[in-house]
Design a protein around this motif. Structure first.
Motif, PDB file in Angstrom:
ATOM      1  N   LYS A 287       6.439  25.480 -12.484  1.00  0.00           N
ATOM      2  CA  LYS A 287       7.100  24.890 -11.323  1.00  0.00           C
ATOM      3  C   LYS A 287       6.491  23.543 -10.975  1.00  0.00           C
ATOM      4  O   LYS A 287       7.205  22.583 -10.645  1.00  0.00           O
ATOM      5  CB  LYS A 287       7.014  25.849 -10.134  1.00  0.00           C
ATOM      6  N   GLU A 288       5.171  23.440 -11.055  1.00  0.00           N
ATOM      7  CA  GLU A 288       4.502  22.166 -10.772  1.00  0.00           C
ATOM      8  C   GLU A 288       4.920  21.104 -11.777  1.00  0.00           C
ATOM      9  O   GLU A 288       5.197  19.953 -11.400  1.00  0.00           O
ATOM     10  CB  GLU A 288       2.983  22.357 -10.800  1.00  0.00           C
ATOM     11  N   GLN A 289       4.950  21.469 -13.048  1.00  0.00           N
ATOM     12  CA  GLN A 289       5.363  20.516 -14.064  1.00  0.00           C
ATOM     13  C   GLN A 289       6.808  20.075 -13.856  1.00  0.00           C
ATOM     14  O   GLN A 289       7.134  18.888 -13.999  1.00  0.00           O
ATOM     15  CB  GLN A 289       5.202  21.144 -15.458  1.00  0.00           C
ATOM     16  N   ARG A 290       7.675  21.018 -13.506  1.00  0.00           N
ATOM     17  CA  ARG A 290       9.075  20.677 -13.263  1.00  0.00           C
ATOM     18  C   ARG A 290       9.199  19.736 -12.066  1.00  0.00           C
ATOM     19  O   ARG A 290       9.990  18.780 -12.090  1.00  0.00           O
ATOM     20  CB  ARG A 290       9.883  21.949 -13.014  1.00  0.00           C
ATOM     21  N   THR A 291       8.411  19.988 -11.027  1.00  0.00           N
ATOM     22  CA  THR A 291       8.448  19.122  -9.844  1.00  0.00           C
ATOM     23  C   THR A 291       8.007  17.705 -10.193  1.00  0.00           C
ATOM     24  O   THR A 291       8.612  16.723  -9.742  1.00  0.00           O
ATOM     25  CB  THR A 291       7.545  19.703  -8.747  1.00  0.00           C
ATOM     26  N   ILE A 292       6.962  17.580 -10.994  1.00  0.00           N
ATOM     27  CA  ILE A 292       6.476  16.257 -11.389  1.00  0.00           C
ATOM     28  C   ILE A 292       7.537  15.519 -12.194  1.00  0.00           C
ATOM     29  O   ILE A 292       7.821  14.333 -11.959  1.00  0.00           O
ATOM     30  CB  ILE A 292       5.166  16.392 -12.193  1.00  0.00           C
ATOM     31  N   ILE A 293       8.161  16.206 -13.147  1.00  0.00           N
ATOM     32  CA  ILE A 293       9.170  15.563 -14.000  1.00  0.00           C
ATOM     33  C   ILE A 293      10.359  15.106 -13.168  1.00  0.00           C
ATOM     34  O   ILE A 293      10.827  13.965 -13.285  1.00  0.00           O
ATOM     35  CB  ILE A 293       9.615  16.532 -15.115  1.00  0.00           C
ATOM     36  N   GLU A 294      10.864  16.001 -12.314  1.00  0.00           N
ATOM     37  CA  GLU A 294      12.022  15.643 -11.501  1.00  0.00           C
ATOM     38  C   GLU A 294      11.706  14.500 -10.541  1.00  0.00           C
ATOM     39  O   GLU A 294      12.547  13.621 -10.311  1.00  0.00           O
ATOM     40  CB  GLU A 294      12.497  16.878 -10.728  1.00  0.00           C
TER      41      GLU A 294
END
Length: 619
Positions: free
Chosen positions: A289-296
């Motif tokens: 979830k953290e990685q997805r938040t950073i990418i988005e």
């Protein structure tokens, strides 16, 4: 500032005051003083001649203190005392979710007892929030802790870049207090102001020594987003913002390509393969979830200007975003940005694998889903590129990069042609997406088709003809024509077309004319890079062809003279003369029609009959 002093400490009545080593004077007639604090197991005791009358628990630590020093400066403690909030659990008060924890509360106690408290960038964030929690306002005492910490933030911290970064990182664990006090906003604005001022001084070129890029990259993603928004609002160049985003992604998304562990095959049968990419098993849902938040977040603030970030970076973000299942809208946005600068891409960057999530199980048994690479994404990127080129043409702007994209597409087709599960329809649709008149040479396309035929030997004759219709035989080079003439994987009709095209080129070269090609390639040829070496090679090759044709013409004249001498000796034509007439006639005969079938006899450019033996397809 670093040595807060209690108001009311005058010289009058000095005999009634007690001086401590910390240079803080506490009126002993008003409050109970404490020399120091001692810790016994999980409890802290204020050492004094007067017994403590209040126990306060913060986290797991219990502080044994006196009421009056706290009530005189802390509105929150005084409010609880007036309400007689007393607990039976071994302590009188329990402070829940206290900012900074027990270490910060210990410094608060020292301040309330008049001991020295050293304010610095490492503790100012927690002290500011804790003083707000305890309501240590000027209403209770002039120069209370809120005023002192606020002054330190304004005049010391925000004036220093390094201290501002330190304080902002400390506020990451102090939400929502830091947000409500607007301290995060002030820190972000200060950083943005200093960064934009430095960027404007570097000129048009982004300085490789931008001292603030690495510092900003250490911040949490939400704070980084605020700073980038503030920097953009101040008119900072898109190239600088793009460089900052790439630097942040390099730190928080390290080795983005390594997130894709590579292709893995899963067998459903002897001739069936399943390809996918698995995420690392040890990654938790929270990390994903953290990685997805950073990418988005990073994709949402990418500059719209072309060239602000590299095409390679965009494709890496696209691959990583697909692995972490970011929103489809952001995936589409990345595809459009890549399409605008597709001429800067390379084949390896375009190799976007198909993958499956661990929770998706086995993918359906379909050849469209079992391909090694995600060809649909590349198809959409190519469509966006062509749309962008068309818009530039309508706006009468110069078209750039079409030659590079043509070579890139041919090389990509050659790579995906190695996939045994790639359908001929998908290959054909992608190849035909590129306009025919945009290719100045079809050698790369021929190589891709030949690779596909090698990988799929069981194709029927109809499918092989359908595949070869994609390329234009007139645009093949001499070497490609020679290879195609001896390639038993090609259908016979294609080989005849290749030979006829090469024969036509040779005749036109004999007449001193340039060979014609179908379509209008004038603009494409203007964009095609030419060097002095290539021009010399072409001239040399043309001279060699002319020399060879001149020698053939001389040989023909000699044979004709010899023939005439022989004919003058004999009245009746012999068998040799009849054969010579056939040879003579072959120099002027035209190529046979394509409908002569798949016979074993084929005609070369000189008109001689050459026998080829076809290799049977492997079913």
């Amino acid at each position: 500032m670093a040595q807060p002093r209690s108001p009311g400490g005058s010289d009058a009545g000095a005999t009634d005051h007690q001086a401590y080593d910390q240079s803080i004077i506490i009126p002993t007639k008003l409050i109970t003083g404490a020399d120091r604090f001692e810790r016994k197991e999980l409890s802290w005791f204020a050492t004094s001649q007067i017994a403590t009358d209040l126990a306060i628990q913060v986290e797991e630590v219990i502080f044994k203190v006196h009421k009056y020093p706290l009530i005189s400066k802390c509105g929150y403690i005084g409010h609880l005392e007036r309400q007689h909030s007393i607990s039976n659990s071994g302590h009188d008060l329990r402070l829940e979710n206290f900012p900074g924890g027990s270490e910060t509360f210990e410094m608060i106690l020292k301040f309330c007892y008049g001991l020295s408290v050293d304010l610095n960038p490492n503790n100012i964030a927690a002290l500011r929030c804790a003083s707000e929690y305890l309501e240590m306002t000027e209403e209770f005492e002039d120069g209370n802790l809120i005023a002192k910490t606020e002054a330190f933030l304004t005049f010391v911290v925000l004036a220093s870049w390094k201290d501002t970064i330190t304080v902002l990182k400390a506020f990451e664990t102090l939400s929502p207090w830091a947000e409500n006090l607007q301290i995060v906003r002030r820190c972000c604005d200060s950083i943005a102001y200093k960064a934009s001022r430095d960027s404007s001084s570097t000129g048009d070129v982004v300085s490789e020594e931008s001292w603030w890029l690495n510092d900003v990259a250490t911040l949490r993603i939400d704070h980084f987003m605020r700073i980038m928004t503030a920097i953009r609002a101040k008119g900072t160049k898109a190239e600088i913002i793009g460089k900052c985003i790439m630097n942040y992604a390099d730190k928080w998304l390290p080795h983005m390509d390594e997130e894709l562990e590579g292709l893995r095959g899963y067998g459903f049968g002897k001739s069936e393969l399943q390809f996918g990419i698995l995420r690392k098993e040890e990654e938790s849902a929270r990390q994903n979830k953290e990685q997805r938040t950073i990418i988005e977040s990073l994709v949402s603030i990418l500059p719209s200007q072309k060239g602000a970030v590299s095409c390679k970076f965009l494709l890496q973000m696209l691959k990583t975003g697909m692995v972490y299942s970011v929103s489809p809208a952001l995936i589409s946005d990345l595809e459009k940005k890549v399409g605008m600068m597709l001429e800067d891409a390379n084949v390896n960057d375009l190799m976007i694998p198909n993958y499956k999530n661990e929770d998706q199980g086995i993918m359906p048994n379909s050849s469209e889903l079992r391909t090694m690479h995600n060809i649909d994404v590349v198809q959409r990127i190519l469509d966006y590129f062509l749309m962008h080129e068309q818009q530039q043409q309508q706006q009468q702007q110069q078209k750039l990069g079409k030659t590079n994209v043509s070579k890139l597409l041919d090389n990509y087709l050659a790579e995906i042609a190695r996939d045994p599960n790639l359908s001929i329809t998908k290959f054909q649709v992608l190849a035909e997406s590129w306009p025919e008149n945009a290719r100045s040479c079809d050698d790369g396309l021929y190589r891709a088709i030949d690779t596909y035929l090698k990988t799929h030997p069981s194709l029927s004759e109809h499918d092989r003809r359908r595949l070869c219709k994609i390329m234009n035989c007139e645009k093949l080079s001499f070497d490609a024509c020679m290879h195609a003439a001896q390639n038993d994987r090609l259908p016979l009709r294609t080989i005849i077309q290749v030979l006829f095209s090469e024969q036509a080129k040779m005749r036109m070269a004999m007449q001193g004319k340039e060979p014609l090609t179908r379509g209008d390639n004038s603009e494409q040829e203007e964009d095609r890079p030419s060097t002095s070496t290539e021009i010399k090679n072409l001239k040399s090759e043309l001279e060699n062809v002319k020399t060879t044709m001149a020698e053939l013409q001389n040989d023909y004249s000699d044979l004709q003279q010899e023939y005439e001498k022989i004919c003058s000796k004999y009245k009746h034509p012999s068998g040799w003369s009849l054969n010579w007439r056939k040879i003579k006639k072959s120099f002027h005969v035209k190529a046979e029609s394509d409908d002569n079938g798949d016979g074993q006899q084929r005609t070369n450019p000189a008109g001689f009959r050459i026998s080829f033996r076809r290799r049977q397809s492997v079913s």
